[in-house]
Design a protein around this motif. Sequence first.
Motif, PDB file in Angstrom:
ATOM      1  N   GLN A   9       0.833  -1.202   0.000  1.00  0.00           N
ATOM      2  CA  GLN A   9       0.000   0.000   0.000  1.00  0.00           C
ATOM      3  C   GLN A   9       0.868   1.253   0.000  1.00  0.00           C
ATOM      4  O   GLN A   9       0.612   2.203  -0.722  1.00  0.00           O
ATOM      5  N   LYS A  10       1.936   1.243   0.789  1.00  0.00           N
ATOM      6  CA  LYS A  10       2.856   2.388   0.847  1.00  0.00           C
ATOM      7  C   LYS A  10       3.585   2.582  -0.480  1.00  0.00           C
ATOM      8  O   LYS A  10       3.750   3.712  -0.958  1.00  0.00           O
ATOM      9  N   ALA A  11       4.040   1.478  -1.082  1.00  0.00           N
ATOM     10  CA  ALA A  11       4.746   1.555  -2.360  1.00  0.00           C
ATOM     11  C   ALA A  11       3.827   2.116  -3.442  1.00  0.00           C
ATOM     12  O   ALA A  11       4.246   2.944  -4.262  1.00  0.00           O
ATOM     13  N   ALA A  12       2.575   1.692  -3.434  1.00  0.00           N
ATOM     14  CA  ALA A  12       1.614   2.193  -4.416  1.00  0.00           C
ATOM     15  C   ALA A  12       1.378   3.691  -4.207  1.00  0.00           C
ATOM     16  O   ALA A  12       1.268   4.445  -5.173  1.00  0.00           O
ATOM     17  N   GLY A  13       1.323   4.127  -2.967  1.00  0.00           N
ATOM     18  CA  GLY A  13       1.137   5.542  -2.677  1.00  0.00           C
ATOM     19  C   GLY A  13       2.294   6.380  -3.199  1.00  0.00           C
ATOM     20  O   GLY A  13       2.096   7.458  -3.767  1.00  0.00           O
ATOM     21  N   ALA A  14       3.514   5.886  -3.016  1.00  0.00           N
ATOM     22  CA  ALA A  14       4.695   6.603  -3.509  1.00  0.00           C
ATOM     23  C   ALA A  14       4.686   6.656  -5.035  1.00  0.00           C
ATOM     24  O   ALA A  14       4.952   7.706  -5.640  1.00  0.00           O
ATOM     25  N   ALA A  15       4.374   5.537  -5.672  1.00  0.00           N
ATOM     26  CA  ALA A  15       4.327   5.490  -7.136  1.00  0.00           C
ATOM     27  C   ALA A  15       3.243   6.421  -7.676  1.00  0.00           C
ATOM     28  O   ALA A  15       3.445   7.105  -8.681  1.00  0.00           O
ATOM     29  N   SER A  17       2.143   9.158  -6.253  1.00  0.00           N
ATOM     30  CA  SER A  17       2.635  10.534  -6.094  1.00  0.00           C
ATOM     31  C   SER A  17       3.552  10.919  -7.244  1.00  0.00           C
ATOM     32  O   SER A  17       3.493  12.037  -7.759  1.00  0.00           O
ATOM     33  N   ALA A  18       4.397   9.987  -7.664  1.00  0.00           N
ATOM     34  CA  ALA A  18       5.298  10.256  -8.787  1.00  0.00           C
ATOM     35  C   ALA A  18       4.517  10.395 -10.092  1.00  0.00           C
ATOM     36  O   ALA A  18       4.808  11.271 -10.906  1.00  0.00           O
ATOM     37  N   LYS A  19       3.514   9.539 -10.295  1.00  0.00           N
ATOM     38  CA  LYS A  19       2.685   9.633 -11.512  1.00  0.00           C
ATOM     39  C   LYS A  19       2.005  10.994 -11.607  1.00  0.00           C
ATOM     40  O   LYS A  19       1.833  11.540 -12.687  1.00  0.00           O
ATOM     41  N   ARG A  20       1.618  11.541 -10.457  1.00  0.00           N
ATOM     42  CA  ARG A  20       0.920  12.819 -10.422  1.00  0.00           C
ATOM     43  C   ARG A  20       1.880  14.008 -10.416  1.00  0.00           C
ATOM     44  O   ARG A  20       1.445  15.147 -10.405  1.00  0.00           O
ATOM     45  N   GLY A  21       3.180  13.736 -10.385  1.00  0.00           N
ATOM     46  CA  GLY A  21       4.168  14.800 -10.418  1.00  0.00           C
ATOM     47  C   GLY A  21       4.430  15.440  -9.070  1.00  0.00           C
ATOM     48  O   GLY A  21       5.064  16.489  -8.992  1.00  0.00           O
ATOM     49  N   ARG A  33       9.135   1.892  -7.679  1.00  0.00           N
ATOM     50  CA  ARG A  33       9.594   2.202  -9.039  1.00  0.00           C
ATOM     51  C   ARG A  33       8.987   1.220 -10.046  1.00  0.00           C
ATOM     52  O   ARG A  33       8.538   1.604 -11.124  1.00  0.00           O
ATOM     53  N   GLU A  34       8.964  -0.057  -9.681  1.00  0.00           N
ATOM     54  CA  GLU A  34       8.371  -1.071 -10.565  1.00  0.00           C
ATOM     55  C   GLU A  34       6.880  -0.803 -10.776  1.00  0.00           C
ATOM     56  O   GLU A  34       6.374  -0.922 -11.889  1.00  0.00           O
ATOM     57  N   MET A  35       6.189  -0.441  -9.706  1.00  0.00           N
ATOM     58  CA  MET A  35       4.757  -0.136  -9.812  1.00  0.00           C
ATOM     59  C   MET A  35       4.535   1.084 -10.702  1.00  0.00           C
ATOM     60  O   MET A  35       3.610   1.107 -11.503  1.00  0.00           O
ATOM     61  N   TYR A  36       5.372   2.100 -10.550  1.00  0.00           N
ATOM     62  CA  TYR A  36       5.278   3.318 -11.352  1.00  0.00           C
ATOM     63  C   TYR A  36       5.346   2.976 -12.836  1.00  0.00           C
ATOM     64  O   TYR A  36       4.572   3.496 -13.642  1.00  0.00           O
ATOM     65  N   GLN A  43      -4.966   1.988 -11.407  1.00  0.00           N
ATOM     66  CA  GLN A  43      -4.571   0.803 -10.649  1.00  0.00           C
ATOM     67  C   GLN A  43      -3.857   1.204  -9.358  1.00  0.00           C
ATOM     68  O   GLN A  43      -4.099   0.624  -8.297  1.00  0.00           O
ATOM     69  N   LEU A  44      -2.969   2.182  -9.464  1.00  0.00           N
ATOM     70  CA  LEU A  44      -2.240   2.639  -8.282  1.00  0.00           C
ATOM     71  C   LEU A  44      -3.186   3.236  -7.246  1.00  0.00           C
ATOM     72  O   LEU A  44      -3.010   3.025  -6.044  1.00  0.00           O
ATOM     73  N   GLU A  45      -4.197   3.955  -7.707  1.00  0.00           N
ATOM     74  CA  GLU A  45      -5.189   4.529  -6.782  1.00  0.00           C
ATOM     75  C   GLU A  45      -5.877   3.419  -5.999  1.00  0.00           C
ATOM     76  O   GLU A  45      -6.087   3.548  -4.794  1.00  0.00           O
TER      77      GLU A  45
END
Length: 62
Positions: A9-15, A17-21, A33-36, A43-45
């Motif tokens: 869940q934490k990794a998805a949240g970080a990814a 955040s990166a997708k959204r800039g 990084r892999e999830m991003y 999917q990340l949401e």
Amino acid sequence: MPATSQAQQKAAGAALSAKRGEIKKSELKGASREMYESMSEKQLEEFAETKRKGLPGKKSGN
């Protein structure tokens, strides 16, 4: 699909955040990084909005 562990869940949240800039992609490591790179923002949401209560810290290696 909900996250199966708090770490996921934490990794998805970080990814997400990166997708959204909100953070730089270069700040991501490991699973985030892999999830991003492999998942859509939608999917990340779904992973990131999973409630942590009741989730194990890490997914068991079954």
